[in-house]
Design a protein around this motif. Structure first.
Motif, PDB file in Angstrom:
ATOM      1  N   ALA A 108       0.908  -1.308  -0.092  1.00 37.71           N
ATOM      2  CA  ALA A 108      -0.050  -0.023   0.047  1.00 37.71           C
ATOM      3  C   ALA A 108       0.811   1.318   0.052  1.00 37.71           C
ATOM      4  CB  ALA A 108      -0.907  -0.137   1.301  1.00 37.71           C
ATOM      5  N   HIS A 109       2.294   1.143   0.745  1.00 37.17           N
ATOM      6  CA  HIS A 109       2.864   2.226   0.764  1.00 37.17           C
ATOM      7  C   HIS A 109       4.204   1.845   0.524  1.00 37.17           C
ATOM      8  CE1 HIS A 109      -0.883   3.315   2.948  1.00 37.17           C
ATOM      9  NE2 HIS A 109      -0.418   2.762   3.706  1.00 37.17           N
ATOM     10  N   GLY A 110       5.110   3.054  -0.036  1.00 30.59           N
ATOM     11  CA  GLY A 110       6.689   2.679  -0.267  1.00 30.59           C
ATOM     12  C   GLY A 110       7.099   1.815  -1.589  1.00 30.59           C
ATOM     13  N   LYS A 111       6.105   1.250  -2.350  1.00 27.52           N
ATOM     14  CA  LYS A 111       6.388   0.549  -3.415  1.00 27.52           C
ATOM     15  C   LYS A 111       7.214   1.391  -4.434  1.00 27.52           C
ATOM     16  CE  LYS A 111       1.724   0.309  -5.483  1.00 27.52           C
ATOM     17  NZ  LYS A 111       1.147   1.111  -4.372  1.00 27.52           N
ATOM     18  N   SER A 112       6.855   2.616  -4.797  1.00 22.81           N
ATOM     19  CA  SER A 112       7.880   3.428  -5.757  1.00 22.81           C
ATOM     20  C   SER A 112       8.913   3.739  -5.454  1.00 22.81           C
ATOM     21  CB  SER A 112       6.940   4.733  -5.942  1.00 22.81           C
ATOM     22  OG  SER A 112       5.954   4.456  -6.659  1.00 22.81           O
ATOM     23  N   THR A 113       9.094   3.917  -4.040  1.00 24.08           N
ATOM     24  CA  THR A 113      10.569   4.255  -3.372  1.00 24.08           C
ATOM     25  C   THR A 113      11.279   2.869  -3.379  1.00 24.08           C
ATOM     26  OG1 THR A 113       9.526   5.871  -1.984  1.00 24.08           O
ATOM     27  CG2 THR A 113      11.454   5.035  -1.376  1.00 24.08           C
ATOM     28  N   THR A 114      10.812   1.770  -2.927  1.00 26.31           N
ATOM     29  CA  THR A 114      11.264   0.600  -3.051  1.00 26.31           C
ATOM     30  C   THR A 114      11.778   0.165  -4.100  1.00 26.31           C
ATOM     31  OG1 THR A 114      10.395  -0.056  -0.912  1.00 26.31           O
ATOM     32  CG2 THR A 114      11.674  -1.848  -2.271  1.00 26.31           C
ATOM     33  N   SER A 115      10.869   0.369  -5.292  1.00 24.70           N
ATOM     34  CA  SER A 115      11.210  -0.120  -6.655  1.00 24.70           C
ATOM     35  C   SER A 115      12.361   0.814  -7.193  1.00 24.70           C
ATOM     36  CB  SER A 115       9.909   0.117  -7.651  1.00 24.70           C
ATOM     37  OG  SER A 115       8.967  -0.594  -7.087  1.00 24.70           O
ATOM     38  N   SER A 116      12.255   2.245  -6.755  1.00 25.02           N
ATOM     39  CA  SER A 116      13.140   3.175  -7.828  1.00 25.02           C
ATOM     40  C   SER A 116      14.554   2.758  -6.959  1.00 25.02           C
ATOM     41  CB  SER A 116      12.913   4.319  -7.324  1.00 25.02           C
ATOM     42  OG  SER A 116      11.633   4.661  -7.856  1.00 25.02           O
ATOM     43  N   ILE A 117      14.593   2.705  -5.458  1.00 25.75           N
ATOM     44  CA  ILE A 117      15.946   2.246  -4.741  1.00 25.75           C
ATOM     45  C   ILE A 117      16.240   0.855  -5.628  1.00 25.75           C
ATOM     46  CG2 ILE A 117      17.024   1.594  -2.685  1.00 25.75           C
ATOM     47  CD1 ILE A 117      14.974   3.555  -1.298  1.00 25.75           C
ATOM     48  N   LEU A 118      15.804   0.053  -5.796  1.00 20.69           N
ATOM     49  CA  LEU A 118      16.133  -1.320  -6.231  1.00 20.69           C
ATOM     50  C   LEU A 118      16.573  -1.199  -7.663  1.00 20.69           C
ATOM     51  CD1 LEU A 118      16.628  -4.478  -5.758  1.00 20.69           C
ATOM     52  CD2 LEU A 118      14.022  -4.741  -6.536  1.00 20.69           C
ATOM     53  N   ALA A 119      15.820  -0.303  -8.541  1.00 19.37           N
ATOM     54  CA  ALA A 119      16.457  -0.123  -9.723  1.00 19.37           C
ATOM     55  C   ALA A 119      17.709   0.679  -9.918  1.00 19.37           C
ATOM     56  CB  ALA A 119      15.292   0.687 -10.702  1.00 19.37           C
ATOM     57  N   SER A 120      17.903   1.456  -8.723  1.00 15.38           N
ATOM     58  CA  SER A 120      19.380   2.164  -8.796  1.00 15.38           C
ATOM     59  C   SER A 120      20.296   1.173  -8.437  1.00 15.38           C
ATOM     60  CB  SER A 120      19.184   3.274  -7.618  1.00 15.38           C
ATOM     61  OG  SER A 120      18.619   4.458  -8.496  1.00 15.38           O
ATOM     62  N   ILE A 121      20.034   0.140  -7.723  1.00 19.14           N
ATOM     63  CA  ILE A 121      21.015  -1.043  -7.372  1.00 19.14           C
ATOM     64  C   ILE A 121      21.344  -1.611  -8.294  1.00 19.14           C
ATOM     65  CG2 ILE A 121      21.528  -2.775  -5.642  1.00 19.14           C
ATOM     66  CD1 ILE A 121      19.674  -1.469  -3.475  1.00 19.14           C
ATOM     67  N   LEU A 122      20.140  -2.137  -8.897  1.00 12.52           N
ATOM     68  CA  LEU A 122      20.410  -3.258 -10.014  1.00 12.52           C
ATOM     69  C   LEU A 122      20.368  -2.277 -11.284  1.00 12.52           C
ATOM     70  CD1 LEU A 122      17.768  -6.007  -9.042  1.00 12.52           C
ATOM     71  CD2 LEU A 122      20.348  -5.936  -8.882  1.00 12.52           C
ATOM     72  N   GLN A 123      21.705  -1.709 -11.485  1.00 15.17           N
ATOM     73  CA  GLN A 123      21.851  -0.865 -12.670  1.00 15.17           C
ATOM     74  C   GLN A 123      21.700  -1.478 -14.261  1.00 15.17           C
ATOM     75  OE1 GLN A 123      23.338   2.867 -12.705  1.00 15.17           O
ATOM     76  NE2 GLN A 123      21.926   2.712 -10.962  1.00 15.17           N
ATOM     77  N   ASN A 124      22.002  -2.520 -14.306  1.00 17.52           N
ATOM     78  CA  ASN A 124      21.839  -3.507 -15.461  1.00 17.52           C
ATOM     79  C   ASN A 124      20.424  -4.148 -15.673  1.00 17.52           C
ATOM     80  OD1 ASN A 124      24.393  -2.854 -16.384  1.00 17.52           O
ATOM     81  ND2 ASN A 124      25.161  -4.328 -14.906  1.00 17.52           N
ATOM     82  N   ALA A 125      19.498  -3.550 -14.871  1.00 13.80           N
ATOM     83  CA  ALA A 125      18.306  -4.015 -14.993  1.00 13.80           C
ATOM     84  C   ALA A 125      17.186  -3.267 -15.726  1.00 13.80           C
ATOM     85  CB  ALA A 125      17.525  -4.600 -13.571  1.00 13.80           C
ATOM     86  N   ASN A 126      16.209  -3.605 -16.443  1.00 16.55           N
ATOM     87  CA  ASN A 126      15.052  -2.827 -17.162  1.00 16.55           C
ATOM     88  C   ASN A 126      14.273  -2.494 -15.680  1.00 16.55           C
ATOM     89  OD1 ASN A 126      15.065  -3.494 -20.118  1.00 16.55           O
ATOM     90  ND2 ASN A 126      15.508  -5.517 -19.184  1.00 16.55           N
ATOM     91  N   ALA A 127      13.557  -1.451 -16.043  1.00 16.04           N
ATOM     92  CA  ALA A 127      12.790  -1.021 -14.917  1.00 16.04           C
ATOM     93  C   ALA A 127      11.439  -0.214 -15.354  1.00 16.04           C
ATOM     94  CB  ALA A 127      13.571   0.106 -13.913  1.00 16.04           C
ATOM     95  N   LEU A 128      10.350  -0.721 -14.470  1.00 16.96           N
ATOM     96  CA  LEU A 128       9.038   0.030 -14.909  1.00 16.96           C
ATOM     97  C   LEU A 128       8.542   0.301 -13.479  1.00 16.96           C
ATOM     98  CD1 LEU A 128       7.256   0.656 -17.296  1.00 16.96           C
ATOM     99  CD2 LEU A 128       6.099  -1.787 -17.121  1.00 16.96           C
TER     100      LEU A 128
END
Length: 423
Positions: A108-128
């Motif tokens: 319900a809360h925090g999914k955009s932040t968590t997704s964005s942080i994970l995308a910054s960590i996994l620099q070689n991953a696709n992200a949506l």
């Protein structure tokens, strides 16, 4: 394939459109009105029709539509008339996720932040993701890799269809209950189904539902030495987790917990040393504690928070930011989002603004809902609120009801057009 998006200006559909464009499809779209996002899409080579019009439909192979599109939408009617296949956003997910190793984030809360942080960590991953990452300047990133960081949506149950390799769940607080017909058993079954589909599971152990599920757990009690500081005049938090010290953009225990979940998930792909290095590339996301103006005595922050739990947590970050900058006044501007959400959470909304020096309430952003009576004057009288139709923002100043405010920390909350009023 030629694909048309009805409601392409939404943060979810625009990301899917960008991703499918990168696959070589010809993309077009439409929306109710022009926005900063539709202008960006047009600049990226996507043909945009404003407002919806049947002439936008001609020789497309597929039409994908937003969940809020009504049955009488002229483009959907025209597509059906021409025999063009139509899919809801949920039905179209298979075009994106079925051939990917998906790190699917929900809650319900925090999914955009968590997704964005994970995308910054996994620099070689696709992200949506459901917000614009300041790391890569978009809500979609395309790389030549089979890994996808995906922000899944529980508002329409579609997170169950996101093909999770790793399910990351920040919390399972009941939200969007109108979709689930206020059936809590059905709501939690969706979360169980989502979690059980995944090979890997990273769950918040502080949630009363998630703590009963199987998977790797992360609790705020696993984290220590949390410190808030200004680095280059921006809010940064350092903390200790898994015997390592990490630094992340933002303030608050909720940011720390979101980051720890992302770290735990990323350990499936890389070691701690690389995670620490890549985490520093995370610069925040637009509309999430988004610092728009940052002077010694005047700060403007835009935040997407539209649920009382989110607002309460983000205000604590705002109070800390103001304290570190020696600013003694915090002004909250709230644009309630949807009549249904406001009424469903009314008691919590009344409580969540505790501590602000001024509360400004804008008209409800209806998101297409019919107007319902809410007695904001009496319900929020403890705050002696200011009621305004809109605000105007300039450099070092916000104008509310023809009065200038040029001192203090001003933070706006809402998922409507308040983000544009603050800019």
């Amino acid at each position: 394939m030629k694909i048309h998006f009805v409601g392409i200006g939404g943060i979810g559909l625009s990301g899917i459109a960008r991703l499918l464009k990168s696959y070589g499809h010809t993309i077009s779209g439409s929306d109710i009105k022009e926005t900063t996002l539709t202008k960006k899409l047009r600049n990226e080579g996507i043909e945009i029709t404003i407002p919806h019009n049947k002439t936008a439909i001609n020789n497309q192979d597929l039409v994908i539509y937003t969940a809020v599109a009504k049955a009488d939408n002229p483009e959907l009617l025209e597509a059906k008339k021409r025999g063009i296949k139509t899919l809801s956003r949920r039905e179209a997910l298979s075009l994106i996720v079925n051939d990917k190793k998906v790190y699917s984030v929900c809650g319900a809360h925090g999914k955009s932040t968590t997704s964005s942080i994970l995308a910054s960590i996994l620099q070689n991953a696709n992200a949506l993701i459901g917000a614009e990452s300041k790391d890569f300047g978009s809500n979609a990133r395309v790389v030549k890799n089979n890994i996808l960081v995906f922000e899944a949506d529980e508002s329409d149950g579609s997170f169950v269809d996101s093909n999770p390799y790793c399910a990351i769940v920040t919390n399972a607080e009941p939200e969007h209950m109108e979709f689930y017909n206020y059936d809590y058993e059905l709501f939690y079954k969706h979360y169980s189904d989502f979690i059980n589909k995944a090979n890997k599971k990273v769950l918040c152990d502080d949630d009363s539902f998630l703590t009963k599920q199987e998977g790797d757990k992360v609790s705020i009690n696993d984290i220590s030495d949390i410190k808030y500081e200004l680095i280059d005049n921006l809010p940064k938090t350092t903390f200790k987790f898994l015997n390592e010290t990490f630094e992340v953009y933002g303030f608050g225990e909720h940011i720390v917990l979101d980051t720890a979940l992302a770290i735990k998930a990323a350990m499936n792909e890389m070691d701690i040393k690389e995670i620490k290095k890549n985490l520093k590339k995370y610069q925040g996301i637009k509309k999430r504690f988004d610092v728009l103006q940052n002077y010694d005595d005047f700060v403007v922050i835009d935040d997407y928070g539209h649920h009382p739990t989110e607002i309460r947590a983000t205000l604590q970050s705002a109070f800390k930011f103001a304290e570190l900058k020696n600013i003694d006044k915090v002004i909250a501007i709230w644009q309630p989002h949807k009549y249904s959400r406001t009424i469903d959470n009314l008691d919590a909304f009344i409580e969540c603004f505790d501590g602000v020096d001024k509360l400004v309430i804008l008209p409800v952003w209806s998101a297409g809902e019919e107007k319902r009576d809410i007695d904001f004057v009496n319900l929020f009288k403890r705050y002696n609120p200011i009621f305004a139709d809109k605000i105007t923002t300039t450099d070092k100043k916000i104008i509310i009801n023809n009065k200038n405010y040029d001192k203090g920390l001003v933070i706006g909350f809402g998922a409507g057009d308040i983000t544009y009023q603050l800019r």
